[in-house]
Design a protein around this motif. Structure first.
Motif, PDB file in Angstrom:
ATOM      1  N   HIS A 171      -5.598  -2.238   6.653  1.00 52.54           N
ATOM      2  CA  HIS A 171      -4.236  -2.069   7.057  1.00 52.54           C
ATOM      3  C   HIS A 171      -3.790  -1.015   7.747  1.00 52.54           C
ATOM      4  N   PHE A 172      -4.576   0.323   7.121  1.00 56.69           N
ATOM      5  CA  PHE A 172      -4.307   1.551   7.707  1.00 56.69           C
ATOM      6  C   PHE A 172      -5.549   2.245   8.143  1.00 56.69           C
ATOM      7  N   SER A 173      -5.502   2.793   9.483  1.00 51.10           N
ATOM      8  CA  SER A 173      -6.921   3.368   9.992  1.00 51.10           C
ATOM      9  C   SER A 173      -7.501   4.489   9.318  1.00 51.10           C
ATOM     10  N   SER A 174      -6.797   5.171   8.537  1.00 45.27           N
ATOM     11  CA  SER A 174      -7.163   6.298   7.981  1.00 45.27           C
ATOM     12  C   SER A 174      -6.005   6.717   7.016  1.00 45.27           C
ATOM     13  N   GLU A 191      -2.949   7.913   8.521  1.00 45.77           N
ATOM     14  CA  GLU A 191      -2.005   6.965   9.027  1.00 45.77           C
ATOM     15  C   GLU A 191      -0.986   6.355   7.842  1.00 45.77           C
ATOM     16  N   ILE A 192      -1.670   6.530   6.553  1.00 44.97           N
ATOM     17  CA  ILE A 192      -0.616   6.180   5.454  1.00 44.97           C
ATOM     18  C   ILE A 192       0.345   7.489   5.316  1.00 44.97           C
ATOM     19  N   ALA A 221       5.994   9.292   5.583  1.00 43.23           N
ATOM     20  CA  ALA A 221       6.929   9.987   6.406  1.00 43.23           C
ATOM     21  C   ALA A 221       7.937   9.210   6.946  1.00 43.23           C
ATOM     22  N   GLU A 222       7.747   8.087   7.396  1.00 39.57           N
ATOM     23  CA  GLU A 222       8.632   7.180   7.789  1.00 39.57           C
ATOM     24  C   GLU A 222       9.500   6.563   6.640  1.00 39.57           C
ATOM     25  N   ILE A 268       0.770  -1.283   0.057  1.00 39.63           N
ATOM     26  CA  ILE A 268      -0.120   0.132   0.058  1.00 39.63           C
ATOM     27  C   ILE A 268       0.817   1.306   0.016  1.00 39.63           C
ATOM     28  N   LEU A 269       1.682   1.092   0.876  1.00 39.05           N
ATOM     29  CA  LEU A 269       2.772   2.382   0.906  1.00 39.05           C
ATOM     30  C   LEU A 269       3.572   2.574  -0.397  1.00 39.05           C
TER      31      LEU A 269
END
Length: 231
Positions: free
Chosen positions: A62-65, A68-69, A74-75, A27-28
């Motif tokens: 997989h991500f709450s919102s 969060e993505i 950013a990470e 997804i990222l």
């Protein structure tokens, strides 16, 4: 009695994974591709679902919102900056090298940097980066309170300058080139009668390129930190 035929599994879009194979990394990766190809505004849950060949609600397993993505993206920036980084034995070269890595990653992914540079990812790579900077400041002689303050200031300054450059890199070619040429054109033509001090230094403005500006700002900040450490 004839058994009912088994329902055929839903077909995924050609060349795209079925929704059952979704995971955070995929997804990222897809979100990053959307941002880099179409710009930050193109990243929506619906667009993400379409690119993944799945309903956008599957992404939310997989991500709450969407936020969060964004934190995950950013990470990603910080992970790339920290990848393989080995701190120097002395605190100042450590901070210099890390600041340059942050800048390099932001320039390599300008759209992503413009989208996420102000976010706090709250994840492992961010914690590793924080620990590295704070350790360097404690080695420099600062107590815990000052190490925390200067860590925040240094990181914000490095990201601010880097994201500013990244935003410039993301401009349309015509706009970016016009801004670059202005230093050696409009500023050079400034009236020495009306703007005597500007006219005096105008020939040197175009020589101060982005690399020079970054190193100058970095040097000024670390000079101030070093002076305070000695005091």
């Amino acid at each position: 009695m004839t058994e009912p035929a088994a329902e055929a599994p839903a077909k995924a879009r050609r060349g795209r994974p079925p929704s059952t194979s979704l995971n955070q990394a995929l997804i990222l990766d897809t979100a990053l591709a959307i941002v880099e190809e179409h710009g930050p505004d193109a990243l929506t849950l619906r667009r993400l679902g379409t690119e993944l060949g799945a309903n956008h609600t599957a992404v939310l397993r997989h991500f709450s919102s969407k936020d969060e993505i964004l934190l995950g993206l950013a990470e990603r920036l910080i992970e790339r900056a920290m990848d393989g980084f080995v701190p120097d034995a002395h605190w100042r070269p450590t901070l210099e090298a890390l600041a340059r890595r942050i800048r390099s990653v932001c320039l390599a992914h300008p759209a992503l940097a413009a989208l996420t540079a102000t976010r706090v990812s709250r994840r492992a790579a961010a914690f590793q980066g924080a620990d590295t900077v704070i350790r360097a400041l404690r080695v420099a002689g600062f107590d815990d309170r000052d190490a925390a303050r200067y860590y925040r200031a240094l990181v914000d300054a490095a990201l601010a300058v880097s994201s500013y450059e990244a935003a410039t890199a993301a401009l349309e070619n015509t706009s970016r080139e016009g801004d670059r040429l202005a230093w050696g054109r409009e500023y050079l033509a400034a009236s020495p009668t009306r703007y005597p001090d500007l006219a005096a230094v105008a020939p040197y403005l175009a020589q101060a390129d982005d690399d020079d500006q970054f190193e100058t700002i970095l040097g000024l900040i670390l000079d101030a930190v070093e002076a305070r450490a000695k005091a």
